[in-house]
Design an enzyme around this catalytic site. Structure first.
Site, PDB file in Angstrom:
ATOM      1  N   CYS A 134      -6.620  -8.552  10.591  1.00  0.00           N
ATOM      2  CA  CYS A 134      -7.268  -6.627  10.179  1.00  0.00           C
ATOM      3  C   CYS A 134      -5.657  -6.830  10.430  1.00  0.00           C
ATOM      4  O   CYS A 134      -4.968  -6.273  11.398  1.00  0.00           O
ATOM      5  CB  CYS A 134      -8.262  -6.246  11.200  1.00  0.00           C
ATOM      6  N   LEU A 173     -11.902   5.599  10.267  1.00  0.00           N
ATOM      7  CA  LEU A 173     -11.997   6.440  10.952  1.00  0.00           C
ATOM      8  C   LEU A 173     -10.924   6.939  10.888  1.00  0.00           C
ATOM      9  O   LEU A 173     -10.498   7.772  10.952  1.00  0.00           O
ATOM     10  CB  LEU A 173     -13.609   6.880  10.875  1.00  0.00           C
ATOM     11  N   CYS A 187       0.732  -1.201   0.296  1.00  0.00           N
ATOM     12  CA  CYS A 187       0.085   0.051  -0.127  1.00  0.00           C
ATOM     13  C   CYS A 187       1.253   1.458  -0.114  1.00  0.00           C
ATOM     14  O   CYS A 187       1.773   1.083   1.085  1.00  0.00           O
ATOM     15  CB  CYS A 187      -0.888  -0.090   0.993  1.00  0.00           C
TER      16      CYS A 187
HETATM   17  N1  SAH Z   1      -6.516   0.345   2.853  1.00  0.00           N
HETATM   18  C1  SAH Z   1      -8.224   0.186   2.890  1.00  0.00           C
HETATM   19  C2  SAH Z   1      -8.738  -1.016   3.585  1.00  0.00           C
HETATM   20  C3  SAH Z   1      -7.337  -2.668   3.865  1.00  0.00           C
HETATM   21  S1  SAH Z   1      -7.565  -2.097   5.396  1.00  0.00           S
HETATM   22  C4  SAH Z   1      -8.569   0.563   4.325  1.00  0.00           C
HETATM   23  O1  SAH Z   1      -7.508   1.312   5.190  1.00  0.00           O
HETATM   24  O2  SAH Z   1      -9.455   1.475   4.721  1.00  0.00           O
HETATM   25  C5  SAH Z   1      -9.092  -3.019   7.099  1.00  0.00           C
HETATM   26  C6  SAH Z   1      -8.972  -2.008   7.951  1.00  0.00           C
HETATM   27  O3  SAH Z   1      -8.034  -2.893   8.748  1.00  0.00           O
HETATM   28  C7  SAH Z   1      -8.756  -0.865   7.637  1.00  0.00           C
HETATM   29  O4  SAH Z   1      -9.937  -0.275   8.738  1.00  0.00           O
HETATM   30  C8  SAH Z   1      -7.343  -0.295   8.459  1.00  0.00           C
HETATM   31  O5  SAH Z   1      -7.613   0.587   9.175  1.00  0.00           O
HETATM   32  C9  SAH Z   1      -7.609  -1.462   9.591  1.00  0.00           C
HETATM   33  N2  SAH Z   1      -6.262  -2.124  10.080  1.00  0.00           N
HETATM   34  C10 SAH Z   1      -5.343  -2.248   9.330  1.00  0.00           C
HETATM   35  N3  SAH Z   1      -4.193  -2.349  10.554  1.00  0.00           N
HETATM   36  C11 SAH Z   1      -5.343  -2.928  11.746  1.00  0.00           C
HETATM   37  C12 SAH Z   1      -3.958  -3.675  13.009  1.00  0.00           C
HETATM   38  N4  SAH Z   1      -3.443  -3.476  13.038  1.00  0.00           N
HETATM   39  N5  SAH Z   1      -4.983  -3.313  13.386  1.00  0.00           N
HETATM   40  C13 SAH Z   1      -6.444  -3.813  13.455  1.00  0.00           C
HETATM   41  N6  SAH Z   1      -7.190  -3.080  12.167  1.00  0.00           N
HETATM   42  C14 SAH Z   1      -6.181  -2.665  11.174  1.00  0.00           C
HETATM   43 FE1  SF4 Z   2      -2.666   1.281   3.458  1.00  0.00          FE
HETATM   44 FE2  SF4 Z   2      -5.897   0.739   4.819  1.00  0.00          FE
HETATM   45 FE3  SF4 Z   2      -2.802  -0.155   5.964  1.00  0.00          FE
HETATM   46 FE4  SF4 Z   2      -3.736   2.278   5.410  1.00  0.00          FE
HETATM   47  S1  SF4 Z   2      -5.103   0.662   7.144  1.00  0.00           S
HETATM   48  S2  SF4 Z   2      -1.568   1.171   5.446  1.00  0.00           S
HETATM   49  S3  SF4 Z   2      -4.864   2.482   3.675  1.00  0.00           S
HETATM   50  S4  SF4 Z   2      -4.022  -1.053   3.846  1.00  0.00           S
END
Ligand code: SAH
Ligand code: SF4
Length: 372
Positions: free
Chosen positions: A348, A229, A116
């Site tokens: 996630c 958000l 990303c």
């Molecule tokens: N790039 C897009 C979709 C992929 S991330 C976005 O950011 O929305 C899918 C979800 O997982 C997003 O809400 C992201 O913020 C969340 N996420 C990323 N890293 C995480 C973590 N370490 N623990 C919990 N949620 C996380």
């Molecule tokens: Fe990319 Fe979504 Fe991860 Fe942010 S949370 S770095 S936009 S994949």
């Protein structure tokens, strides 16, 4: 793979099929690919033997290469998929796809990019250097891989009411709105009434907040929307989601208010990762409720999933409950997303392809060596 119907008809026209056959042939191939899950033209017996052989010469309908499959103790499954590099004998980049079975539904979490370009500080994927957009075929291909592995094609005796993948979330690696055209085309293929046939009501696209693309997504894709958000003031959100410096919270929420098709029956999901002492106070919860006022919304609290070297901690469980209670009392059903597949790093924000990590460390070793 991944061509929309009109694109498939165009490709068949270039291949040399006569104009008046295009619609019918495209339909027959579509059924072979997406209703039956075939990986070669051989089984498409509605087509003549000669035509099948000629199509096999001209088109590649093989599956993406699955490198490994892992199964979590909770039933979550994760596939590491190697994409073609375009150069013979050079291994391509890798992506991850995750299947999460739950009572009464099964969700497939699909990647839209390798890595990303955004660098959210709590997200593992954001630390991966190598980035490229997936083609529409590679996006659709992840669903096909999952259906193969789950044995979910009609030839395996399964009927349509008994589906294993019932929902799709564009929440894997990558920012889907930075790969707009391919994501749109792939979702058109996936939601086509014949074939894979997953309704757009069951497809959710998650964005970190690419404001100028949100309205277009509503108009041209029309699936459910989720917004990452994660914070209620710009200072904190700038730190967590650096894209916020370009598109601050007020602009993001304005774009949400204007999301085409928004209604109480079609709410926007706001994702909120629970980070200890960063965004998890009751003051934050109050502000969250105030900000979302007037937007048909669901709030999804995500306990932070740690990864090696991650700079945050997950909020304490008691704090998550207090936060969720407050939001509940304000009238939001606010499910806390149960972490799934943490033991196989499939939860996630934990996705990051291993070989890229390895290659990066090899590169580092090489760089560390004195040059001749
Ligand atoms: N790039 C897009 C979709 C992929 S991330 C976005 O950011 O929305 C899918 C979800 O997982 C997003 O809400 C992201 O913020 C969340 N996420 C990323 N890293 C995480 C973590 N370490 N623990 C919990 N949620 C996380
Ligand atoms: Fe990319 Fe979504 Fe991860 Fe942010 S949370 S770095 S936009 S994949």
């Amino acid at each position: 793979m991944g061509l929309t119907r009109p694109q498939l008809m165009e490709a068949l026209a270039r291949f040399g099929l006569p104009e008046k056959q295009l619609r019918m042939r495209a339909g027959q191939i579509w059924t072979g690919l997406y209703t039956r899950g075939l990986t070669s033209f051989e089984g498409m017996t509605a087509l003549s033997k000669d035509l099948r052989a000629a199509l096999a010469e001209a088109f590649d309908i093989s599956r993406l290469e699955v490198v490994t499959e892992q199964k979590s103790v909770d039933g979550t499954r994760q596939w590491l998929i190697r994409l073609p590099s375009g150069v013979p004998s050079v291994p391509g980049p890798e992506i991850e796809t995750v299947y999460i079975p739950e009572e009464g539904r099964g969700t497939l979490c699909i990647s839209s990019q390798v890595g990303c370009t955004l660098t959210c500080t709590f997200c593992h994927t954001g630390t991966q250097k190598l980035v490229r957009n997936l083609t529409a075929g590679e996006i659709v291909g992840q669903l096909l891989v999952a259906r193969d592995a789950l044995g979910e094609w009609p030839d395996s005796g399964r009927n349509n009411d008994d589906r294993l993948v019932t929902n799709i979330v564009m929440m894997g690696m990558g920012e889907p709105l930075y790969n707009f055209d391919n994501v749109r085309d792939a979702l058109e293929v996936i939601s086509d009434g014949e074939g894979l046939s997953l309704s757009k009501r069951r497809i959710t696209l998650s964005t970190s907040g690419v404001v100028p693309m949100i309205e277009k997504a509503g108009e041209e894709i029309g699936c459910m929307l989720a917004i990452s958000l994660h914070a209620v003031n710009d200072e904190t959100r700038n730190r967590l989601v650096p894209l916020n410096k370009k598109y601050p919270i007020s602009e993001l929420l304005e774009a949400c208010r204007n999301y085409p098709g928004l209604s109480n029956a079609r709410r926007i999901t706001f994702e909120y990762v629970m980070l200890k002492d960063v965004n998890d106070s009751i003051e934050d919860a109050k502000e969250l409720v105030r900000l979302l006022k007037g937007i048909p919304a669901k709030i999804n609290l995500i306990p932070f999933n740690p990864w090696p070297g991650s700079p945050y901690e997950c909020s304490d469980w008691a704090q998550i409950e207090k936060f969720a209670d407050f939001i509940n009392r304000a009238g939001y059903a606010s499910p806390v997303r149960t972490p799934r597949g943490r033991d196989i790093m499939a939860a996630c924000g934990q996705l990051k392809s291993e070989t890229v990590k390895k290659r990066a460390s090899e590169r580092f070793k090489q760089e560390a060596q004195p040059s001749a």
